[in-house]
Enzyme design. Structure first.
Site, PDB file in Angstrom:
ATOM      1  CE  LYS A   1      -4.049   2.156   2.444  1.00  0.00           C
ATOM      2  NZ  LYS A   1      -4.887   1.856   3.560  1.00  0.00           N
TER       3      LYS A   1
ATOM      4  CB  SER B   1      -8.216   3.617   2.575  1.00  0.00           C
ATOM      5  OG  SER B   1      -7.400   3.183   3.398  1.00  0.00           O
TER       6      SER B   1
ATOM      7  CB  SER C   1      -8.690   1.268   5.205  1.00  0.00           C
ATOM      8  OG  SER C   1      -9.295   2.245   5.208  1.00  0.00           O
TER       9      SER C   1
HETATM   10  N1  GLN Z   1     -13.657   4.694   5.807  1.00  0.00           N
HETATM   11  C1  GLN Z   1     -12.944   5.194   6.987  1.00  0.00           C
HETATM   12  C2  GLN Z   1     -12.692   6.677   6.810  1.00  0.00           C
HETATM   13  O1  GLN Z   1     -12.906   7.199   5.873  1.00  0.00           O
HETATM   14  C3  GLN Z   1     -11.936   4.369   7.335  1.00  0.00           C
HETATM   15  C4  GLN Z   1     -10.466   4.484   6.489  1.00  0.00           C
HETATM   16  C5  GLN Z   1      -9.125   3.713   7.021  1.00  0.00           C
HETATM   17  O2  GLN Z   1      -9.519   2.778   7.625  1.00  0.00           O
HETATM   18  N2  GLN Z   1      -7.980   3.955   6.810  1.00  0.00           N
HETATM   19  O3  GLN Z   1     -12.289   7.314   7.595  1.00  0.00           O
END
Ligand code: GLN
Length: 485
Positions: free
Chosen positions: A78, A155, A179
């Site tokens: 990532k 994400s 995410s």
């Molecule tokens: N969807 C969540 C957010 O927008 C989680 C994102 C994440 O875990 N990095 O913050």
């Protein structure tokens, strides 16, 4: 599609050991898939030269009998993990020219175990999002898409799509509010967010430091166990890293679930919950019961405050963490402007996308002197109550079983999500509490919707009890038989 790229990490390791193919052949096969899989937009940066070099090194080690735990396994990383001498962007314009002079601890562990790095995977900008649509480098396409392109989840959307489309054998992800788990669910694969402190955060671009955790995304439970074993471990470069021994997670896979109690939180079944989600949830519980587990309804009474708590605390920490991107020391710098203030304002306005700017605004607001008590402090108190809910629940059960997401992958550009960010935030309803409480949680595919898209099931464990999650998930995985990508 070259068949060797369909192997799991475990199978590929066996193939390499038996000399069915070489690490170089395996890496080249993935590089070919990456070429034909460009349509998914899963990679931001490809590191073919590095990968080929590492693969040759791996073959030498196999020949010399000195192969390490992940020798020659091609991974995608990532693009939130700093990789020495390989560009690391966090999918943001503000970092799109940043080449780290150092390696994150997690990726260093993987390198030390002989992994091959194919490149850096797309994500929501600074990991803020649930659909991979906030990336400066454009959205990632879910390999399960049919007539119209679907989001891979976010994400870690590039990680999940790349694993599902066999553009890498497995990938790293990070999870601040879901995410790893949500994209794994949307792409029909498996991912685990370990206990907070299990993996070092050193060298991972920070979003919300008290919630961020690294973890693997892979084709199945065994691969996640193999990867996490390598990624985890105490690191004195991260003051929140925990000095807790990392067990051999593979040993848990052959355990059984007899006598284990699985809690089903009643608050996770609100009126109007998607009936397919509800049905798979019940089916999973029945399957575990038939294998000797106990099923118990539990209560997590503060669940209804979890999203609000998360969306105060995560932006608050993000606004502080992102203050460092000022155009002075590294990253993008706006050209126009006469004064220092102009430099900051123009750099940050042009360098950050809309969702990141929104979070900085919310975060700065809830931390400001007049509102700190009303929002930030209140949310911190609620966070403790949510943690206490889990600790009380774990007096009655060993693992908590819930759906991962209330929905399946939705179309890219869906107006109802993009016009109203709250709708996007609502998708995190089953995942954010886990981060607020610092617990480990795994998502695995449980079955398909009527229109043929994967659903994920989530297993939440006690702190540092990832092993029990691997055990239970390995059992459930055996039940969830459907055609994988
Ligand atoms: N969807 C969540 C957010 O927008 C989680 C994102 C994440 O875990 N990095 O913050």
């Amino acid at each position: 599609m070259t068949e060797i790229t369909k192997l799991t990490v475990y199978e590929a390791l066996n193939g390499l050991k038996k000399k069915d193919f070489t690490a170089l052949e395996l890496t080249e096969a993935y590089l070919r898939n990456m070429e034909s899989g460009k349509k998914y937009n899963a990679y931001i940066t490809e590191s073919a030269d590095v990968a080929l070099q590492q693969a040759k090194e791996a073959d030498k080690r196999y020949a010399a009998g000195t192969a390490r735990a992940l020798e020659g396994i091609p991974l995608g990383i990532k693009d939130l993990f700093c990789t020495k001498d390989i560009r690391t962007t966090a999918a943001s314009h503000i970092l799109d020219n940043f080449v780290p002079p150092y390696e994150s601890t997690v990726t260093q562990h993987l390198l030390d175990d002989g992994a091959v790095f194919l490149g850096k995977l797309n994500l929501d900008e600074f990991a803020m999002g649930g659909s991979n649509e906030t990336s400066y480098f454009g959205p990632v396409i879910n390999p399960w898409s049919k007539d119209k392109p679907l989001v891979p989840g976010g994400s870690s959307g590039g990680s999940a799509a790349a694993v599902a489309a066999h553009l890498c054998a497995a990938a790293t992800g990070t999870d601040t509010g879901g995410s790893i788990r949500e994209p794994a669910a949307f792409c029909g694969i498996t991912g685990i967010k370990p206990t907070y402190g299990r993996c070092s955060r050193y060298g991972i671009v920070a979003f919300a430091s008290s919630l961020d955790q690294a973890g693997p995304i892979a084709q199945d439970v065994r691969d996640c166990a193999l990867l996490l074993k390598s990624m985890a471990g105490f690191d004195d470069k991260d003051s929140t890293s925990c000095d807790v021994a990392v067990p051999d997670y593979e040993k848990f896979l052959d355990g059984d679930v007899r006598g284990l109690t699985f809690g089903l939180p009643k608050e996770y079944r609100p009126d109007g919950l998607n009936p397919e989600v509800s049905a798979y949830w019940d089916k999973a519980a029945e399957y575990l019961k038939a294998r000797g587990a106990n099923i118990k309804e539990i209560s997590l009474p503060h669940t209804k405050y979890a999203l609000a708590t998360y969306y105060v605390l995560a932006p608050a920490e993000a606004s502080s963490n992102l203050a460092r991107y000022d155009g002075i020391r590294y990253g993008f710098r706006a050209k126009e402007g006469q004064h220092l203030d102009d430099l900051y304002i123009n750099t940050r306005t042009q360098g950050f996308g809309a969702e990141v700017r929104r979070r900085i605004m919310i975060g700065t607001y809830v931390l400001s002197a007049g509102y700190y008590d009303a929002y930030f402090l209140k949310a911190q108190k609620m966070r403790r109550l949510i943690y206490n809910d889990f600790m009380n629940a774990f007096k009655q059960c060993d693992v908590i079983l819930t759906p991962t997401s209330p929905i399946t992958a939705f179309p890219i550009g869906d107006e109802s999500m993009l016009q109203n960010p709250i709708n996007m935030y609502l998708n995190d309803v089953f995942t954010v509490s886990v981060n607020l409480a610092g617990l480990p949680a795994l998502s695995l595919p449980i079955g398909l919707s009527a229109d043929g898209l994967p659903y994920g099931m989530q297993l939440i464990g006690k702190p540092f009890d990832e092993g029990t999650l691997f055990n239970a998930a390995a059992k459930l995985e055996a039940d969830a038989k459907f055609e994988r990508k």
